[in-house]
Design an enzyme around this catalytic site. Sequence first.
Site, PDB file in Angstrom:
ATOM      1  N   ASN A  40     -25.389 -26.380 -23.733  1.00 19.31           N
ATOM      2  CA  ASN A  40     -26.816 -26.045 -23.816  1.00 19.31           C
ATOM      3  C   ASN A  40     -27.339 -25.524 -22.485  1.00 19.31           C
ATOM      4  O   ASN A  40     -28.174 -24.613 -22.452  1.00 19.31           O
ATOM      5  CB  ASN A  40     -27.619 -27.278 -24.259  1.00 19.31           C
ATOM      6  CG  ASN A  40     -27.450 -27.563 -25.742  1.00 19.31           C
ATOM      7  OD1 ASN A  40     -27.162 -26.655 -26.514  1.00 19.31           O
ATOM      8  ND2 ASN A  40     -27.618 -28.824 -26.138  1.00 19.31           N
ATOM      9  N   LYS A  42     -25.590 -23.851 -20.328  1.00 22.09           N
ATOM     10  CA  LYS A  42     -25.058 -22.498 -20.184  1.00 22.09           C
ATOM     11  C   LYS A  42     -25.818 -21.507 -21.070  1.00 22.09           C
ATOM     12  O   LYS A  42     -26.120 -20.387 -20.649  1.00 22.09           O
ATOM     13  CB  LYS A  42     -23.566 -22.488 -20.521  1.00 22.09           C
ATOM     14  CG  LYS A  42     -22.726 -23.276 -19.526  1.00 22.09           C
ATOM     15  CD  LYS A  42     -21.321 -23.573 -20.053  1.00 22.09           C
ATOM     16  CE  LYS A  42     -20.567 -24.492 -19.089  1.00 22.09           C
ATOM     17  NZ  LYS A  42     -19.240 -24.891 -19.603  1.00 22.09           N
ATOM     18  N   GLN A  86     -14.599 -24.440 -23.978  1.00 21.99           N
ATOM     19  CA  GLN A  86     -15.177 -25.654 -23.421  1.00 21.99           C
ATOM     20  C   GLN A  86     -14.148 -26.776 -23.482  1.00 21.99           C
ATOM     21  O   GLN A  86     -13.635 -27.104 -24.556  1.00 21.99           O
ATOM     22  CB  GLN A  86     -16.435 -26.052 -24.204  1.00 21.99           C
ATOM     23  CG  GLN A  86     -17.159 -27.263 -23.650  1.00 21.99           C
ATOM     24  CD  GLN A  86     -17.802 -26.987 -22.304  1.00 21.99           C
ATOM     25  OE1 GLN A  86     -18.345 -25.918 -22.076  1.00 21.99           O
ATOM     26  NE2 GLN A  86     -17.739 -27.960 -21.408  1.00 21.99           N
ATOM     27  N   ASP A 111     -13.851 -18.204 -16.820  1.00 22.83           N
ATOM     28  CA  ASP A 111     -13.619 -19.538 -16.257  1.00 22.83           C
ATOM     29  C   ASP A 111     -12.469 -19.518 -15.257  1.00 22.83           C
ATOM     30  O   ASP A 111     -12.267 -20.483 -14.514  1.00 22.83           O
ATOM     31  CB  ASP A 111     -13.290 -20.531 -17.373  1.00 22.83           C
ATOM     32  CG  ASP A 111     -14.375 -21.581 -17.547  1.00 22.83           C
ATOM     33  OD1 ASP A 111     -15.267 -21.641 -16.688  1.00 22.83           O
ATOM     34  OD2 ASP A 111     -14.327 -22.334 -18.532  1.00 22.83           O
ATOM     35  N   SER A 160      -6.686 -30.546  -8.509  1.00 21.17           N
ATOM     36  CA  SER A 160      -6.727 -30.166  -9.926  1.00 21.17           C
ATOM     37  C   SER A 160      -6.697 -28.635 -10.071  1.00 21.17           C
ATOM     38  O   SER A 160      -7.060 -27.887  -9.157  1.00 21.17           O
ATOM     39  CB  SER A 160      -8.000 -30.700 -10.588  1.00 21.17           C
ATOM     40  OG  SER A 160      -9.129 -29.967 -10.143  1.00 21.17           O
ATOM     41  N   PRO A 367      -5.018  29.628 -56.332  1.00 20.94           N
ATOM     42  CA  PRO A 367      -4.171  28.484 -56.689  1.00 20.94           C
ATOM     43  C   PRO A 367      -3.416  27.893 -55.493  1.00 20.94           C
ATOM     44  O   PRO A 367      -2.888  26.782 -55.588  1.00 20.94           O
ATOM     45  CB  PRO A 367      -3.199  29.074 -57.716  1.00 20.94           C
ATOM     46  CG  PRO A 367      -3.907  30.244 -58.290  1.00 20.94           C
ATOM     47  CD  PRO A 367      -4.712  30.815 -57.169  1.00 20.94           C
ATOM     48  N   GLU A 370      -7.189  26.902 -49.849  1.00 16.09           N
ATOM     49  CA  GLU A 370      -7.637  27.688 -48.687  1.00 16.09           C
ATOM     50  C   GLU A 370      -7.691  26.893 -47.386  1.00 16.09           C
ATOM     51  O   GLU A 370      -8.193  27.365 -46.386  1.00 16.09           O
ATOM     52  CB  GLU A 370      -9.010  28.315 -48.977  1.00 16.09           C
ATOM     53  CG  GLU A 370      -9.064  29.078 -50.294  1.00 16.09           C
ATOM     54  CD  GLU A 370      -7.828  29.963 -50.533  1.00 16.09           C
ATOM     55  OE1 GLU A 370      -7.509  30.767 -49.641  1.00 16.09           O
ATOM     56  OE2 GLU A 370      -7.184  29.831 -51.590  1.00 16.09           O
TER      57      GLU A 370
END
Length: 921
Positions: A40, A42, A86, A111, A160, A367, A370
Amino acid sequence: QVRERLKQQVAEMKEKFPGFRPGLAILQVGNRDDSNLYINMKLKAAAEIGISANHIKLPNTATEADVLKCIASLNGDPAVHGFIVQLPLDSDKPINTEKITNAVAPEKDVDGLSSINAGKLSRGDLGDCFIPCTPKGCMELIRQTGIQVAGKRAVVVGRSKIVGAPMHDLLLWNHATVTTCHSKTSTLAEEVGKADILVVAAGKAEMVKGEWIKPGAVVIDCGINHVPDSTKASGKRVVGDVAYSTAKERASYITPVPGGVGPMTVAMLMQSTVESAQRFLEKFQPGKWNIQYNQLTLKMPVPSDIEISRSCIPKPIDQVAKEVGLLPDEVELYGQTKAKVHLSALKRLKNEPDGKYIVVTGITPTPLGEGKSTTTVGLVQALGAHLHQNVFACVRQPSQGPTFGIKGGAAGGGYCQVIPMEEFNLHLTGDIHAITAANNLVAAAIDARIFHELTQTDQALYNRLVPSVNGVRKFSDIQIRRLQKLGINKTDPTALTKEEVSLFVRLDIDPGTITWQRVLDTNDRFLRKITIGQSPTEKGFSRTAQFDITVSSEIMAVLALSDGLDDMKNRLGRMVVASSKRGEPVTTDDLGVTGALAVLMKDAVKPNLMQTLEGTPVFVHAGPFANIAHGNSSVLADKIALKLVGKEGFVVTEAGFGADIGMEKFFNIKCRYSGLRPHAVVLVATVRALKMHGGGPAVTAGVPLPKEYMEENLQLLAKGCSNLNKQIQNARMFGVPVVVAVNAFKTDTKAELALVVQLAKEAGAFDAVECTHWAEGGNGAVALAQAVQRASQTPSNFRFLYNLELPVIDKIRLIARQIYGASDIELLPEAQEKVALYTKQGFGNLPICMAKTHLSLSHDPEQKGAPTGFILPIRDIRASVGAGFLYPLVGTMSTMPGLPTRPCFYDIDLDPMSGEVNGLF
């Protein structure tokens, strides 16, 4: 500050590229409260800045395959510039997070979590990657202090993938001397005390003490931890990884928790999304395809069509789909060179503006034809590969009957072809086979129903039509519709009276009124009249019937005029196959076969994607006859193409036979049902055909042209231009500008070509252009393309020739007089009876689809030029109620062609070593 800057940048983008907005997609799995809170935040930030944010929420039952499918769709969506998953993934099923983050396209991975972006960051390619938002926000905060990062000693606590490792790399490539510490570092306090810049992301409450910090250091605390606090209503409070109260006494700058790094992380996500949109705009101009065109290598003399087709390597069809803005889940691949496009594309693009709509037609042909198909392809190659416009060709799928018969293939010719031509001319994706199966299911149902009604009592029929299952009878949906049609408003099968049961079970088809024939996609003259039901098991029920060629089936016309699955199903159910002995129409819905037909046609309704020799896209879809049907490709293909090309793009479609037939039906039938309005007509003419209309000798397929066609003869040519004049008038009658394309042959002289151009302009054409695309590809149709561009800019005052409310006879008379030049019409007795019958049955307000020879404006193929004053005889009238038109039969014609003495299949063969198809097509 960041948000205000981004807001200004987005506003500038919108001003420069009207209608453009940076797009952010957030994919969530499950319903975690913390994830909902972050999302929300974001979404709110995106709305404030002007970014179009889309939140896609999958349930916690989603599998890894479900998530990957969703990611593939977002990767392919050109309106999505930034895309995040997310974390954590809240699913009941096992999902590999690494696999999921790596599935995000690196150019959309705002991200910065994919291995490709992480790898680029680790090797210092900062300008060619996305950096994870938290480290990026930390770096922005460090810069805001004014400290010079280069040469400073930096310490990162934490390793991390989301914060610690990328933060180390980011500081390193900004020329700091970086040390990474973690919870197992034995000298942590000592290392922290050396840091000029300290970034802490260890996930441990107040792990770093204030006294450890070097006086004057810049401290960035990324931690979010909860510790007990009895003074709070929740019983806990949020703290960082740094002991804030003591650390702020020593640090020159420090981020609070909460309210420090968190908002910057969101701001950096927005910044990365805007940066991605800017990169997109550098590569792609909104509304303009980034398409790779094929360079032709022209040869003289021009090689055979199959040789030219083989000389060009087609692009993978999924590449073509991506180039024109189709998403991966909207494309169903049939090998490397053809694909079906799902109707979901039209739903997705429904709010996009349509492009310019161009129809290619011709004068009354010889015939030999074209060159309408060749001109259609040449025009789109010119508009696309040479004038760099978004352009789609929409053409009919050819029948295998003519392909193996006398006409050969229909992929264009010379250096203007749809490729691969053998795929185009043969099975393609099986649509015609689906129509054959559906059509013959109806035919089988008709005869079976007559047989069963002849051999069973009312109650026996009822017991079989509404069987008792475990002691319970139940009407199917289609049977409920039949009851309602009969005025029986009951849903309990046990409640019907004997009279109602009899009405329900007996269609009472009059065999003499059956109009539905079996079909086959092969020219076979010996099936034109057959006797069916001769086996002893049919108990003496036999009748005379016939086979038609598949493309003459009403189901083909239904396919071509449908604008979606629902509409197709409704049209299939409305098809009238016969009349009852009471004179009432019997439909496929009455036979109970509607649902089965829809199932057989569910894939055929999707347009087929191919390409031209020069790499421009082509939709090949539907191929209704141009005599007993309307002779145009599908409404759906046109609608999807018009959305894909965008407001300034072009869709070029072809109408069968001459302008008096295919174009008239395109306007009065196809445009009436589709709601689409054309911007220009391209009328194809040749010197050869015009000389024939001027009184030249007969032109016969398979026979060398007489010398009159090989030598300059301006007088003969000028006389024959009466046909050209009339066809120009026919097009202008609908209020649409006409561009004449003079398809040049090597036997034409400059004087002859110039004369046709001159007389076409004098007759009211917007422009007339000599074209050499057959020998030169798109380059030979550039002048034509430019003329079409100019014509499409002029006001269009499109109008229909007649109102549907007019009586059937008046509508036929209007077409005969105004389009053909007849003085009046004459209805033979059978036709008069049909007018009365169809009017009584409620079909009088349908449009008219004239079934007439294509070799003359009149009913007589020997009458050339622009005959007038003749009476047009109407032999019979038939109804294609599902497709939505009545078709008067002018003269005699066969819906099952025969094979000539030397069919085209003599020239077609398969190389057993390579598997390639050889032949002329």
